[in-house]
Design a protein around this motif. Structure first.
Motif, PDB file in Angstrom:
ATOM      1  N   VAL A   1       0.832  -1.210   0.000  1.00 40.56           N
ATOM      2  CA  VAL A   1       0.000   0.000   0.000  1.00 40.56           C
ATOM      3  C   VAL A   1       0.864   1.255   0.000  1.00 40.56           C
ATOM      4  CG1 VAL A   1      -1.669   1.344   1.338  1.00 40.56           C
ATOM      5  CG2 VAL A   1      -2.017  -1.111   1.005  1.00 40.56           C
ATOM      6  N   GLU A   2       1.887   1.306   0.821  1.00 41.46           N
ATOM      7  CA  GLU A   2       2.746   2.503   0.874  1.00 41.46           C
ATOM      8  C   GLU A   2       3.499   2.711  -0.434  1.00 41.46           C
ATOM      9  OE1 GLU A   2       2.739   4.993   3.085  1.00 41.46           O
ATOM     10  OE2 GLU A   2       1.084   3.852   3.958  1.00 41.46           O
ATOM     11  N   VAL A   3       3.938   1.633  -1.055  1.00 40.84           N
ATOM     12  CA  VAL A   3       4.622   1.720  -2.354  1.00 40.84           C
ATOM     13  C   VAL A   3       3.661   2.295  -3.384  1.00 40.84           C
ATOM     14  CG1 VAL A   3       5.665   0.365  -4.214  1.00 40.84           C
ATOM     15  CG2 VAL A   3       6.190  -0.180  -1.835  1.00 40.84           C
ATOM     16  N   LEU A   4       2.438   1.808  -3.372  1.00 40.46           N
ATOM     17  CA  LEU A   4       1.424   2.276  -4.308  1.00 40.46           C
ATOM     18  C   LEU A   4       1.076   3.741  -4.053  1.00 40.46           C
ATOM     19  CD1 LEU A   4      -0.242   1.198  -6.661  1.00 40.46           C
ATOM     20  CD2 LEU A   4      -1.985   0.511  -5.014  1.00 40.46           C
ATOM     21  N   LYS A   5       0.949   4.124  -2.805  1.00 39.61           N
ATOM     22  CA  LYS A   5       0.660   5.521  -2.468  1.00 39.61           C
ATOM     23  C   LYS A   5       1.781   6.441  -2.949  1.00 39.61           C
ATOM     24  CE  LYS A   5      -2.338   4.984   1.544  1.00 39.61           C
ATOM     25  NZ  LYS A   5      -2.482   5.214   2.996  1.00 39.61           N
ATOM     26  N   LYS A   6       3.010   6.016  -2.778  1.00 37.70           N
ATOM     27  CA  LYS A   6       4.161   6.820  -3.219  1.00 37.70           C
ATOM     28  C   LYS A   6       4.147   6.960  -4.739  1.00 37.70           C
ATOM     29  CE  LYS A   6       8.670   8.278  -3.020  1.00 37.70           C
ATOM     30  NZ  LYS A   6       8.721   8.975  -4.274  1.00 37.70           N
ATOM     31  N   ALA A   7       3.886   5.861  -5.444  1.00 38.27           N
ATOM     32  CA  ALA A   7       3.838   5.903  -6.907  1.00 38.27           C
ATOM     33  C   ALA A   7       2.707   6.810  -7.387  1.00 38.27           C
ATOM     34  CB  ALA A   7       3.670   4.486  -7.469  1.00 38.27           C
ATOM     35  N   LEU A   8       1.572   6.765  -6.708  1.00 40.29           N
ATOM     36  CA  LEU A   8       0.447   7.625  -7.061  1.00 40.29           C
ATOM     37  C   LEU A   8       0.814   9.091  -6.840  1.00 40.29           C
ATOM     38  CD1 LEU A   8      -2.488   8.096  -7.900  1.00 40.29           C
ATOM     39  CD2 LEU A   8      -3.138   7.687  -5.514  1.00 40.29           C
ATOM     40  N   GLU A   9       1.429   9.396  -5.737  1.00 43.00           N
ATOM     41  CA  GLU A   9       1.826  10.783  -5.466  1.00 43.00           C
ATOM     42  C   GLU A   9       2.855  11.270  -6.479  1.00 43.00           C
ATOM     43  OE1 GLU A   9       1.854  14.478  -4.479  1.00 43.00           O
ATOM     44  OE2 GLU A   9       0.354  13.069  -3.743  1.00 43.00           O
TER      45      GLU A   9
END
Length: 134
Positions: A43-51
């Motif tokens: 989830v954190e990896v995905l959130k970072k990629a989205l940002e």
């Protein structure tokens, strides 16, 4: 010269390439997230990629608007008014005001918003709490 960009808009072309790359990276992380069964550790990896994608996209949009307002990019008549509508269709292309070369447009085809508000990624409906809002 960057592929698809005239020398007059080369700096914009660099940002376009960065934005496209961040979008592809986000999609790759989303594919992995779905493939692995939505594990919490991703989830954190995905959130970072989205940002990262959102930041690059904001920068690209700001550059485009600045180039348009300074007269370096030409738009078809009424294009900005149409773009504010949810169901707009693009009629005509943005062009360099110096050489009239078309300005490439980013398309985010992997993502759709259904009429019921559900988010679709690559044609798959995502449960609420995933997708663009992660």
């Amino acid at each position: 010269m960057l592929q698809g960009f005239c020398p007059h808009l080369e700096e914009y072309g660099v940002q376009f390439t960065k934005t496209a790359a961040s979008y592809e990276a986000f999609n790759a992380h989303m594919d992995r997230f779905i493939e692995k069964g939505r594990p919490p550790e991703l989830v954190e990896v995905l959130k970072k990629a989205l940002e990262d994608w959102r930041r690059e996209n904001r920068t690209l949009r700001a550059m485009f608007l600045e180039l348009y307002e300074s007269g370096r990019i030409l738009l078809p008549k009424g294009a900005l008014r149409q773009a504010r509508r949810h169901d707009h269709q693009v009629h005509g292309k943005a062009k360099c005001s110096d050489c009239f070369c078309e300005v490439p447009r980013l398309v985010f085809g992997e993502w759709q918003l259904a009429h019921n508000g559900m988010v679709n990624f690559r044609g798959r409906e995502l449960p609420q709490g995933t997708g663009a809002g992660v």
